[in-house]
Motif scaffolding. Sequence first.
Motif, PDB file in Angstrom:
ATOM      1  N   HIS A 225       0.675  -1.399   0.609  1.00  0.00           N
ATOM      2  CA  HIS A 225       0.315  -0.324   0.181  1.00  0.00           C
ATOM      3  C   HIS A 225       1.308   1.366   0.218  1.00  0.00           C
ATOM      4  O   HIS A 225       1.631   0.638   1.109  1.00  0.00           O
ATOM      5  CB  HIS A 225      -0.735  -0.114   1.603  1.00  0.00           C
ATOM      6  N   VAL A 226       0.664   1.884  -0.249  1.00  0.00           N
ATOM      7  CA  VAL A 226       1.097   3.551  -0.617  1.00  0.00           C
ATOM      8  C   VAL A 226      -0.117   4.333  -0.578  1.00  0.00           C
ATOM      9  O   VAL A 226      -0.806   4.448  -0.656  1.00  0.00           O
ATOM     10  CB  VAL A 226       1.496   3.789  -2.347  1.00  0.00           C
ATOM     11  N   VAL A 227       0.661   5.579   0.525  1.00  0.00           N
ATOM     12  CA  VAL A 227       0.018   6.897   0.897  1.00  0.00           C
ATOM     13  C   VAL A 227       1.174   7.890   1.282  1.00  0.00           C
ATOM     14  O   VAL A 227       2.550   8.015   1.310  1.00  0.00           O
ATOM     15  CB  VAL A 227      -0.111   6.423   2.455  1.00  0.00           C
ATOM     16  N   ASN A 228       0.419   9.224   0.406  1.00  0.00           N
ATOM     17  CA  ASN A 228       0.750  10.228  -0.151  1.00  0.00           C
ATOM     18  C   ASN A 228       0.282  10.869   0.773  1.00  0.00           C
ATOM     19  O   ASN A 228      -0.875  11.326   0.445  1.00  0.00           O
ATOM     20  CB  ASN A 228       1.511  10.102  -1.857  1.00  0.00           C
ATOM     21  N   VAL A 235       4.338  11.336  -6.882  1.00  0.00           N
ATOM     22  CA  VAL A 235       4.180  10.257  -7.185  1.00  0.00           C
ATOM     23  C   VAL A 235       3.801  10.004  -8.262  1.00  0.00           C
ATOM     24  O   VAL A 235       3.386  10.763  -8.845  1.00  0.00           O
ATOM     25  CB  VAL A 235       3.064   9.790  -6.276  1.00  0.00           C
ATOM     26  N   ASP A 236       4.499   9.725  -8.866  1.00  0.00           N
ATOM     27  CA  ASP A 236       3.545   9.331 -10.923  1.00  0.00           C
ATOM     28  C   ASP A 236       2.357   8.690 -11.095  1.00  0.00           C
ATOM     29  O   ASP A 236       2.083   7.420 -10.776  1.00  0.00           O
ATOM     30  CB  ASP A 236       4.836   8.075 -11.618  1.00  0.00           C
ATOM     31  N   THR A 237       1.389   9.571 -11.448  1.00  0.00           N
ATOM     32  CA  THR A 237      -0.258   9.610 -11.427  1.00  0.00           C
ATOM     33  C   THR A 237      -0.028   8.371 -11.957  1.00  0.00           C
ATOM     34  O   THR A 237      -0.632   6.849 -12.154  1.00  0.00           O
ATOM     35  CB  THR A 237      -1.275   9.790 -11.477  1.00  0.00           C
ATOM     36  N   ALA A 238       0.153   8.167 -13.045  1.00  0.00           N
ATOM     37  CA  ALA A 238      -0.328   6.823 -14.876  1.00  0.00           C
ATOM     38  C   ALA A 238       0.241   5.661 -13.773  1.00  0.00           C
ATOM     39  O   ALA A 238      -0.066   4.633 -13.992  1.00  0.00           O
ATOM     40  CB  ALA A 238       0.253   7.900 -15.777  1.00  0.00           C
ATOM     41  N   GLY A 251      -3.098  -1.157  -2.757  1.00  0.00           N
ATOM     42  CA  GLY A 251      -4.291  -0.400  -2.835  1.00  0.00           C
ATOM     43  C   GLY A 251      -3.094   1.289  -2.666  1.00  0.00           C
ATOM     44  O   GLY A 251      -2.147   1.065  -2.281  1.00  0.00           O
ATOM     45  N   ALA A 252      -4.026   2.232  -2.465  1.00  0.00           N
ATOM     46  CA  ALA A 252      -3.169   3.099  -2.014  1.00  0.00           C
ATOM     47  C   ALA A 252      -4.126   4.427  -1.270  1.00  0.00           C
ATOM     48  O   ALA A 252      -5.581   4.137  -1.806  1.00  0.00           O
ATOM     49  CB  ALA A 252      -3.033   4.386  -3.295  1.00  0.00           C
ATOM     50  N   ALA A 253      -3.241   5.835  -0.437  1.00  0.00           N
ATOM     51  CA  ALA A 253      -4.347   6.018  -0.022  1.00  0.00           C
ATOM     52  C   ALA A 253      -3.313   7.972  -0.413  1.00  0.00           C
ATOM     53  O   ALA A 253      -2.601   8.471  -0.054  1.00  0.00           O
ATOM     54  CB  ALA A 253      -4.664   5.743   1.682  1.00  0.00           C
ATOM     55  N   LEU A 254      -4.174   8.719  -1.146  1.00  0.00           N
ATOM     56  CA  LEU A 254      -3.914  10.096  -1.262  1.00  0.00           C
ATOM     57  C   LEU A 254      -3.930  11.054  -0.806  1.00  0.00           C
ATOM     58  O   LEU A 254      -6.141  11.383  -0.824  1.00  0.00           O
ATOM     59  CB  LEU A 254      -3.257  10.215  -2.962  1.00  0.00           C
ATOM     60  N   ASP A 255      -3.708  11.924  -0.289  1.00  0.00           N
ATOM     61  CA  ASP A 255      -4.389  13.162   0.588  1.00  0.00           C
ATOM     62  C   ASP A 255      -3.604  14.513  -0.467  1.00  0.00           C
ATOM     63  O   ASP A 255      -4.131  15.395  -0.780  1.00  0.00           O
ATOM     64  CB  ASP A 255      -3.788  13.184   1.791  1.00  0.00           C
ATOM     65  N   VAL A 256      -2.566  14.127  -1.272  1.00  0.00           N
ATOM     66  CA  VAL A 256      -2.177  15.151  -2.471  1.00  0.00           C
ATOM     67  C   VAL A 256      -2.407  13.967  -3.524  1.00  0.00           C
ATOM     68  O   VAL A 256      -2.126  12.853  -3.271  1.00  0.00           O
ATOM     69  CB  VAL A 256      -1.338  15.528  -2.406  1.00  0.00           C
ATOM     70  N   LEU A 273      -8.509   2.608  -3.958  1.00  0.00           N
ATOM     71  CA  LEU A 273      -8.188   3.846  -4.018  1.00  0.00           C
ATOM     72  C   LEU A 273      -8.858   4.704  -2.791  1.00  0.00           C
ATOM     73  O   LEU A 273      -9.780   5.021  -3.221  1.00  0.00           O
ATOM     74  CB  LEU A 273      -7.778   4.716  -4.834  1.00  0.00           C
ATOM     75  N   ILE A 274      -8.116   5.597  -1.730  1.00  0.00           N
ATOM     76  CA  ILE A 274      -8.484   6.173  -0.655  1.00  0.00           C
ATOM     77  C   ILE A 274      -8.160   7.749  -1.340  1.00  0.00           C
ATOM     78  O   ILE A 274      -7.297   7.582  -1.557  1.00  0.00           O
ATOM     79  CB  ILE A 274      -8.350   5.517   0.354  1.00  0.00           C
ATOM     80  N   LEU A 275      -9.218   8.986  -1.191  1.00  0.00           N
ATOM     81  CA  LEU A 275      -8.604   9.923  -1.522  1.00  0.00           C
ATOM     82  C   LEU A 275      -9.922  10.691  -0.053  1.00  0.00           C
ATOM     83  O   LEU A 275     -10.267  10.856   0.211  1.00  0.00           O
ATOM     84  CB  LEU A 275      -9.262  10.892  -2.771  1.00  0.00           C
ATOM     85  N   THR A 276      -8.391  11.967   0.441  1.00  0.00           N
ATOM     86  CA  THR A 276      -9.011  12.996   0.616  1.00  0.00           C
ATOM     87  C   THR A 276      -8.436  14.184   0.166  1.00  0.00           C
ATOM     88  O   THR A 276      -7.129  13.969  -0.366  1.00  0.00           O
ATOM     89  CB  THR A 276      -8.522  13.252   2.151  1.00  0.00           C
TER      90      THR A 276
END
Length: 311
Positions: A225-228, A235-238, A251-256, A273-276
């Motif tokens: 899992h990656v959290v940014n 992080v390279d979005t593509a 999985g990944a969770a991105l605040d940015v 994917l989780i976004l805040t």
Amino acid sequence: MTPVLLLLVAIADEHKALLHARFRVIDAPTPALRAAALAEQAADIEYVLTNGSVGFTGAEIAALPRLRLLAAQGAGYENLDLAAARARGVPVCNGAGTNDDCVADHTLALLLASVRALPRQQAALRAGQWRDALPLYPHFTGRRLGVIGLGQIGRKIAARAAAFGMVIGYHNRRPSDAAGAARYFPSVLELAAWADDLVVATPGGAGTTHLVNAEVLTALGPGGHVVNIARGSCVDTAALAAALREGRIAGAALDVFEGEPHWPAALDGLDNLILTPHVAGWSPQAIRATVETFLANVDALQRGAPLLTAL
């Protein structure tokens, strides 16, 4: 005469009141208001409060003949033209340390939600599925957490993760004397190959653009899992979208994220994917602390004392 502050970030009225008590505030949180303020009131502006994402350019610094202090509200300052400020003799400060605990708390919340698949489990429950029909998701104890950027915030993240029983590794440009038991890795790729999960907590800017790329994500592996909580550009979005769709990471969770406040179309439809909305450092306590630190820097400047958080 009341000093004039150009405020380029949106903050709540209760915190803005602290500024109104000291300044004539030019509230300009949008590009149009910013341009109008600089065009019409440049001769009056003595203080600028911005942040790392919004920034302040060399041309804008040059346009303010009375500028006394340029300040970033939070810790980030990647889009402030420090060289131009120094060439003008304008001191620059930031809000280092004011929201570290808030960011670290949010990071662990994102990591827990991603590793334990909380959004997926809620969606399944609402769709009528009970636990026997769902996969098992790991707990934290014994998992290896790789922290990219073991600065003040990175260390607080590591301490919280260690309290959950995680094993900590990190990557900096050089080993940190404050790393404690955390294991140092000389490259992000080596850290990812060791880790179960990655947290990105490094400063933004050209030097960290796409630090987490396809090769790093592949090295992290299908359980990772990656959290940014750093900057979207790290992080390279593509590459991340492809890794999530293809199951090369869990999985990944991105605040940015790149292009915020509008998330990239590549991230649409990903249930892992989780976004805040870039709120990791936002709490009532943290925002008040950023404003109070700015005011303390102003007081120091006016006394001729060193700034508390000079850059």
